[in-house]
Design a protein around this motif. Sequence first.
Motif, mmCIF file in Angstrom:
data_model
loop_
_atom_site.group_PDB
_atom_site.id
_atom_site.type_symbol
_atom_site.label_atom_id
_atom_site.label_comp_id
_atom_site.label_asym_id
_atom_site.label_seq_id
_atom_site.Cartn_x
_atom_site.Cartn_y
_atom_site.Cartn_z
ATOM 1 N N VAL A 77 61.746 32.215 -34.490
ATOM 2 C CA VAL A 77 62.197 31.376 -33.382
ATOM 3 C C VAL A 77 63.661 31.719 -33.106
ATOM 4 N N ARG A 78 64.002 31.968 -31.825
ATOM 5 C CA ARG A 78 65.367 32.341 -31.450
ATOM 6 C C ARG A 78 66.035 31.149 -30.755
ATOM 7 N N GLY A 79 67.308 30.916 -31.074
ATOM 8 C CA GLY A 79 68.025 29.797 -30.487
ATOM 9 C C GLY A 79 69.503 30.082 -30.279
ATOM 10 N N ARG A 80 70.150 29.200 -29.481
ATOM 11 C CA ARG A 80 71.587 29.315 -29.241
ATOM 12 C C ARG A 80 72.210 27.927 -29.306
ATOM 13 N N ILE A 81 73.432 27.864 -29.810
ATOM 14 C CA ILE A 81 74.185 26.614 -29.874
ATOM 15 C C ILE A 81 75.550 26.862 -29.236
ATOM 16 N N ARG A 82 75.885 26.052 -28.208
ATOM 17 C CA ARG A 82 77.222 26.124 -27.584
ATOM 18 C C ARG A 82 77.979 24.862 -27.977
ATOM 19 N N SER A 83 79.060 25.027 -28.690
ATOM 20 C CA SER A 83 79.850 23.902 -29.178
ATOM 21 C C SER A 83 81.322 24.233 -29.050
ATOM 22 N N VAL A 84 82.145 23.369 -29.665
ATOM 23 C CA VAL A 84 83.594 23.612 -29.632
ATOM 24 C C VAL A 84 83.946 24.893 -30.353
ATOM 25 N N HIS A 85 83.020 25.367 -31.151
ATOM 26 C CA HIS A 85 83.251 26.616 -31.882
ATOM 27 C C HIS A 85 82.774 27.826 -31.088
ATOM 28 N N GLY A 86 82.272 27.581 -29.902
ATOM 29 C CA GLY A 86 81.804 28.689 -29.083
ATOM 30 C C GLY A 86 80.290 28.808 -29.096
ATOM 31 N N LEU A 87 79.786 29.893 -28.550
ATOM 32 C CA LEU A 87 78.349 30.143 -28.463
ATOM 33 C C LEU A 87 77.879 30.873 -29.717
ATOM 34 N N GLN A 88 76.848 30.299 -30.340
ATOM 35 C CA GLN A 88 76.277 30.897 -31.562
ATOM 36 C C GLN A 88 74.783 31.102 -31.357
ATOM 37 N N SER A 89 74.318 32.240 -31.788
ATOM 38 C CA SER A 89 72.887 32.558 -31.690
ATOM 39 C C SER A 89 72.293 32.683 -33.085
ATOM 40 N N TYR A 90 71.015 32.423 -33.187
ATOM 41 C CA TYR A 90 70.342 32.528 -34.494
ATOM 42 C C TYR A 90 68.868 32.862 -34.277
ATOM 43 N N VAL A 91 68.289 33.432 -35.318
ATOM 44 C CA VAL A 91 66.852 33.712 -35.356
ATOM 45 C C VAL A 91 66.325 33.167 -36.680
ATOM 46 N N VAL A 92 65.336 32.301 -36.601
ATOM 47 C CA VAL A 92 64.820 31.605 -37.789
ATOM 48 C C VAL A 92 63.328 31.931 -37.941
ATOM 49 N N PRO A 93 62.869 32.285 -39.156
ATOM 50 C CA PRO A 93 61.425 32.475 -39.388
ATOM 51 C C PRO A 93 60.649 31.213 -39.017
ATOM 52 N N ARG A 94 59.466 31.409 -38.486
ATOM 53 C CA ARG A 94 58.688 30.278 -37.992
ATOM 54 C C ARG A 94 58.362 29.276 -39.106
ATOM 55 N N THR A 95 58.032 29.753 -40.312
ATOM 56 C CA THR A 95 57.699 28.840 -41.406
ATOM 57 C C THR A 95 58.873 27.923 -41.734
ATOM 58 N N LYS A 96 60.079 28.480 -41.743
ATOM 59 C CA LYS A 96 61.255 27.646 -41.995
ATOM 60 C C LYS A 96 61.472 26.669 -40.839
ATOM 61 N N TYR A 97 61.268 27.141 -39.640
ATOM 62 C CA TYR A 97 61.509 26.324 -38.456
ATOM 63 C C TYR A 97 60.627 25.069 -38.475
ATOM 64 N N TYR A 98 59.361 25.229 -38.826
ATOM 65 C CA TYR A 98 58.444 24.093 -38.801
ATOM 66 C C TYR A 98 58.531 23.242 -40.069
ATOM 67 N N ASP A 99 59.182 23.741 -41.127
ATOM 68 C CA ASP A 99 59.373 22.939 -42.340
ATOM 69 C C ASP A 99 60.736 22.266 -42.367
ATOM 70 N N ASN A 100 61.413 22.244 -41.234
ATOM 71 C CA ASN A 100 62.706 21.559 -41.145
ATOM 72 C C ASN A 100 62.481 20.044 -41.197
ATOM 73 N N ILE A 101 63.447 19.327 -41.783
ATOM 74 C CA ILE A 101 63.259 17.880 -41.947
ATOM 75 C C ILE A 101 63.379 17.142 -40.617
ATOM 76 N N SER A 102 63.886 17.792 -39.589
ATOM 77 C CA SER A 102 64.038 17.130 -38.291
ATOM 78 C C SER A 102 63.349 17.946 -37.215
ATOM 79 N N ALA A 103 62.664 17.248 -36.317
ATOM 80 C CA ALA A 103 62.026 17.914 -35.185
ATOM 81 C C ALA A 103 62.935 17.974 -33.968
ATOM 82 N N SER A 104 64.051 17.223 -34.034
ATOM 83 C CA SER A 104 64.981 17.177 -32.898
ATOM 84 C C SER A 104 65.979 18.322 -32.979
ATOM 85 N N LYS A 105 66.183 19.034 -31.872
ATOM 86 C CA LYS A 105 67.119 20.153 -31.852
ATOM 87 C C LYS A 105 68.550 19.653 -32.001
ATOM 88 N N ILE A 106 68.870 18.516 -31.365
ATOM 89 C CA ILE A 106 70.221 17.962 -31.461
ATOM 90 C C ILE A 106 70.525 17.536 -32.886
#
Length: 365
Positions: A77-106
Amino acid sequence: MKKIRFRSITIYLLTGAVLAVMVGYMRTSYRHETYRLKAGEVLTQVLQQEMLSCDIANLLFNSKLTESMNEELPDTVRGRIRSVHGLQSYVVPRTKYYDNISASKIVRDVHSYLILESVLKADSLYKSWSRLLSDSSVCNHNIGLRLKQPLSGTTSYVPDSITVTRYDSLCTRYIGSYCEAEITVFSDISWYDLLEWTDWGLIFLAGGGVPCLCLFFVRLRKLYKSLSALRKTKTKIQEEGVKPRTRSKNNRLYNLGMEIYFDAEQNVLCNENDKTIVTLSATMSNLLECFLKSPHHTLSKHDIYLAIGKELETYSLDSFYKMIGRLRDKLESVSPATISNDRNGFYQLVLPSSINKTEKNESFG
């Protein structure tokens, strides 16, 4: 017969053992899966509580998060975060993505910043997890936890690394948008601790009840066959109109002692219930009746030749002696009667002194 019966019992016992093992394996697998899912739920609850307890007063960021499946890497899963630290991109394996403790992106963004500012404590997580497992009535014996810290690459084991490595992994949960923190829990709970009394009942029922039921049906089938054969025999007797011989009208029935009788009409030795015990040839039957009718039950060799219808010139002595011997053997095998030889050419049928033909015929007359 004993070998066949022992073999059958062995087959039933082996079948029961195999069934018990199969049922035990299925029930253990089911219980272990239930235990694993429950442990995962408890772990997620503990981690969410841990993150809520963190201080977020100084956390300032502006997040504009977009996520999509990576077409080049379908298992990520590919994602981007724009914050006070600037724009950050990431790529996360699907198994890790769905085993996250939160379903909310925020919320995942918030978790990413929190775990970078405040390192998670493995001991605190372990104590909370153990306590909640006990409260949920789930066995918490021999459990462990492994925490991989973000960025630093350090790994913490609770209670200790040597013990935890022997455990079977139950589940893994991740924290943050980058899944920076990885928490894995372990347990080496034994299979018999997982089984409940209902499971043991099913195991014993499969191991003992099924073979006993099979044995019962086999015995029932044999009994049914025996009854069917007996019913067919009775039907056949009735159809053929078979009737027992009537002794009261038989003038050629002789008592030989020990409730054994000679029926000269049927050429047989029988018991008092008219059941045939020994069958005699016509020659032997004629000779035995001549013995019984002669004075003192004694016959000369010449009388015997006449009784059996043989000529002295054609019937050899060897055949004569063999015939006398066979008759003697048949008599002695079922009755007290025998044939003796006085060495002077005379043969005598020896019977119990209290038995004679007249008494027997009178008793059945």
